[in-house]
Write an enzyme that holds these catalytic residues in place. Structure first.
Site, mmCIF file in Angstrom:
data_model
loop_
_atom_site.group_PDB
_atom_site.id
_atom_site.type_symbol
_atom_site.label_atom_id
_atom_site.label_comp_id
_atom_site.label_asym_id
_atom_site.label_seq_id
_atom_site.Cartn_x
_atom_site.Cartn_y
_atom_site.Cartn_z
ATOM 1 N N HIS A 270 -38.125 -3.771 85.839
ATOM 2 C CA HIS A 270 -38.387 -2.895 84.698
ATOM 3 C C HIS A 270 -39.723 -3.323 84.109
ATOM 4 O O HIS A 270 -39.907 -4.467 83.717
ATOM 5 C CB HIS A 270 -37.281 -3.018 83.647
ATOM 6 C CG HIS A 270 -37.472 -2.086 82.501
ATOM 7 N ND1 HIS A 270 -37.045 -0.781 82.531
ATOM 8 C CD2 HIS A 270 -38.076 -2.251 81.313
ATOM 9 C CE1 HIS A 270 -37.358 -0.193 81.403
ATOM 10 N NE2 HIS A 270 -37.992 -1.060 80.642
ATOM 11 N N CYS A 271 -40.668 -2.402 84.086
ATOM 12 C CA CYS A 271 -42.029 -2.721 83.655
ATOM 13 C C CYS A 271 -42.182 -2.486 82.152
ATOM 14 O O CYS A 271 -41.972 -1.371 81.681
ATOM 15 C CB CYS A 271 -43.030 -1.855 84.420
ATOM 16 S SG CYS A 271 -44.734 -2.185 83.954
#
Length: 117
Positions: free
Chosen positions: A68-69
């Protein structure tokens, strides 16, 4: 270089990373059987393949989930991994270009500020 950087960022941030569609309990019961190659996600209630993982930040299952960025605020999955790598590579090139131009500009200026004791 900044156009490629912004374009690949937008492609990563605004495209679907490979989210597996949710199914209600009724839909699961009506289908009767689970797919042969898959497991049931206890959070999403979807049958997912083995390379699919649940993202706890987005609360969805993503195919080929990498991470998850926090920069894009989305998951990086099977469908967005290539554009994410293009974004990182173009960002590195852009920052390198900015540093080189800044060094050349500083080398050409005659003003050198030195603190006097």
């Amino acid at each position: 270089s900044s156009v490629i950087c912004i374009g690949s960022f937008c492609m990563t941030a605004f495209s679907d990373p490979g989210i597996v569609k949710r199914q209600t309990r009724r839909q699961l019961e009506q289908s009767g059987t689970a797919p042969r190659n898959g497991i049931l996600c206890e959070y999403c209630h979807v049958y997912r393949s083995y390379d699919t993982r649940h993202c706890y930040d987005c609360n969805v299952c993503v195919e080929g989930h990498d991470h998850h960025c926090p920069w894009t605020g989305k998951c990086i999955g099977k469908r967005t991994l290539r554009s994410f790598y293009v974004f990182l590579f173009s960002l590195i090139l852009h920052l390198t270009f900015v540093i080189i131009v800044l060094n050349v500009w500083l080398a050409r200026t005659d003003r050198i500020y030195v603190a006097e004791p």
